[in-house]
Write an enzyme that holds these catalytic residues in place. Sequence first.
Site, PDB file in Angstrom:
ATOM      1  N   CYS B  75       0.829  -1.219   0.000  1.00  0.00           N
ATOM      2  CA  CYS B  75       0.000   0.000   0.000  1.00  0.00           C
ATOM      3  C   CYS B  75       0.859   1.263   0.000  1.00  0.00           C
ATOM      4  O   CYS B  75       0.344   2.369  -0.127  1.00  0.00           O
ATOM      5  CB  CYS B  75      -0.938   0.004   1.198  1.00  0.00           C
ATOM      6  SG  CYS B  75      -1.536  -1.629   1.594  1.00  0.00           S
ATOM      7  N   HIS B 324      -9.153   4.173  -1.276  1.00  0.00           N
ATOM      8  CA  HIS B 324      -7.804   3.617  -1.154  1.00  0.00           C
ATOM      9  C   HIS B 324      -7.472   2.698  -2.328  1.00  0.00           C
ATOM     10  O   HIS B 324      -7.434   1.483  -2.181  1.00  0.00           O
ATOM     11  CB  HIS B 324      -7.696   2.887   0.195  1.00  0.00           C
ATOM     12  CG  HIS B 324      -6.346   2.335   0.498  1.00  0.00           C
ATOM     13  ND1 HIS B 324      -5.175   2.876   0.000  1.00  0.00           N
ATOM     14  CD2 HIS B 324      -5.960   1.279   1.267  1.00  0.00           C
ATOM     15  CE1 HIS B 324      -4.145   2.162   0.449  1.00  0.00           C
ATOM     16  NE2 HIS B 324      -4.599   1.189   1.201  1.00  0.00           N
TER      17      HIS B 324
END
Lengths: 134, 377
Positions: B75, B324
Amino acid sequence: MKESIPLTWRRIPERYTLLGTQCETCGKAYFPPRIICPQCRRKGKIKKIKFSGRGKVYSYTKIFVPPEGFEKQAPYMLAVIELEEGARVTAQIVDTCGDVKIGSPVRAVFRIIQRDDPEGLIHYGFKFRLANDT
Amino acid sequence: MTRFGENWEKGFRDMVTEAGINAINDAGISGEEINAGFVGSMASGTLIGQEHIGALLADYMGLNPTPITRVEGACASGSLALRQGFMAVASGLYDIVVVGGVEKMTDLGTTEVSTILGGAGDQEWELFLGATFPGLYALMARRHMYEFNTTEEMLAAVAVKNHKNGAKNKYAQYQNEITMDTVLNSKMVADPLKIMDCSPITDGAAAVILAPSEMAGSFKKEPVNIVASTQASDTLALHSRETLTGLKSAQIASAIAYKQAGIAPKDIDVAEVHDCFTIAEIMAIEDLGFFKKGEGGKASLEGRTSLEGEIPINTSGGLKSCGHPVGATGVKQIAEIVWQLRGEAGKRQVKNAETGLTHNVGGSGATTVIHILQKQR
C-alpha cells in the site's frame, strides 16, 4: 489464497511440530524458523528448537469477514500468541465460547487449517485452545 | 488525479493516462521534457492480470522511448515511486520526472480483492492461518485499547472526521458525512473494527511532476519543495514486532524526516496519514509525534485533528472517505499536500499552511514512507 502442494509439503515440519529456531549467541527464539538472527546477524548461531506449544494470548480478534478458504469457519477467534520460549505467532483459538482475554494461557493443538475442494489437499497445522479447558 | 471510486467505465490505462495528463497540464509543460517516470502499483498482476505497467504507461501516455519503472511496496507503492523519482532528480541523473500511482480494484469481488491485499502481509505465517488485513489491524486495536484505554468511540471519531473532510473533496469516493452512530452500529468485520472503520476498495490514479528546485520556478504553477524523503522497514509479520501499539517503521522514518527537514512535529501544519483502518490513524498521529503514545484516540475524539483543530489530519478525507486504490494512495497524499500548500484546497483549505507531511504505510507496517513538503519562500 489456495496454497500450492509443494509449499504445504515444504512447511510440514514447522506447521506439524512447531519446529522453530533459536540463536545460540543471544538466546532469542524465532518462529517461524529463520536462517539468520536479525539481531546478531553474522555473529549469530542458529539452531533448531521445538516449541512446547504453551503460551499466552497477547492480542485477539474475532474474524467475521473471512478470507477465501475460511468461509465455513467464520466467525472465528484469531490471536497473537506469545509462546513460553519468547516468540510470538498468529493463530486461531478454537473450541472456546469466547471467554478469551489478553493473558489467557493457551496450548497448541493439531488441526485442519484449510481444505481444498472435496477431492483436493487437506492443509494441516496448529491452532490453540485455552489451556484451562479440558 | 482521477476521481477515486468505483470507476467501472474506466480501465487501468485510462485512469493512469488521465492522471498523468492532469499533472502535465498542472505543471504547464508539454510532456516532451519528461526524462523518466516511476509508477507505483501493488497488485496489477493479480487484480487485472496486467504486469509490465511501466511500458504500458509510457506507451499510452505517448512517452516512448522514455524509461518508466514500476515500484512495489504494497500500500506504500505510490510514495515509494515518488521517492524513486525524488532520488533520480536529486542525484542529477534526470531533470523532469513524472511519478504516478494507480490501482484498478473493482473488477473483482470483495473476497478476491481482500485475498490479494493479504499478500501485503506474511502469506505463509499469517494469511494461511486465517488472518485478514482488518484482522491484523484489529489485533493492534485490541492491544491499543488494553494498554491505553482507547475506546470504540475514539476509533469511530476518526471515520466521522475523515468523512466530514471527504465531503468537501470532489475527488473523494464518498462525499457524504456520517455520524458516530452509523460507525458504531455498522457490521462487524474483525472485532473491534467494523465496516465503517475500514477503508474501501477503490479504483483511481494520481500523478505529479518533479523537477530540480531551481528549474521548477519557471513552471505555470507555484512549485512546492520536497524537504524530506525517508523510508524504513520492519518485520513482514505483525507478530514478530516488539509492540503492536505503534509502527516502529513510521517512528523511525519520521524521526529521520524531521531531521532532514530541520523541523519538529509541531512545525507541521497539515498531514495526510495512512488511515487504512481507524486505529491506523490513531497510531500514526502518535508515531509522528503529534500526540504522545496512547493519547491519539482521545485527541481524535476531542476534535484536535479536525480541519479546525491544532493539527488537521487527512483533509482529503483520508483512505477512509477519499478511497484507497492502494498504489495511488501515496501519490494522492502528495497531491493533497501540494494543493494545501498552494492554497488551492477550497472548502477544506487549512489556513496559512506552509509545511505538510505524508505518511504512507505498506502492509501492517513493514514499510513506511514519509515525505515533508514546504511552500517555496
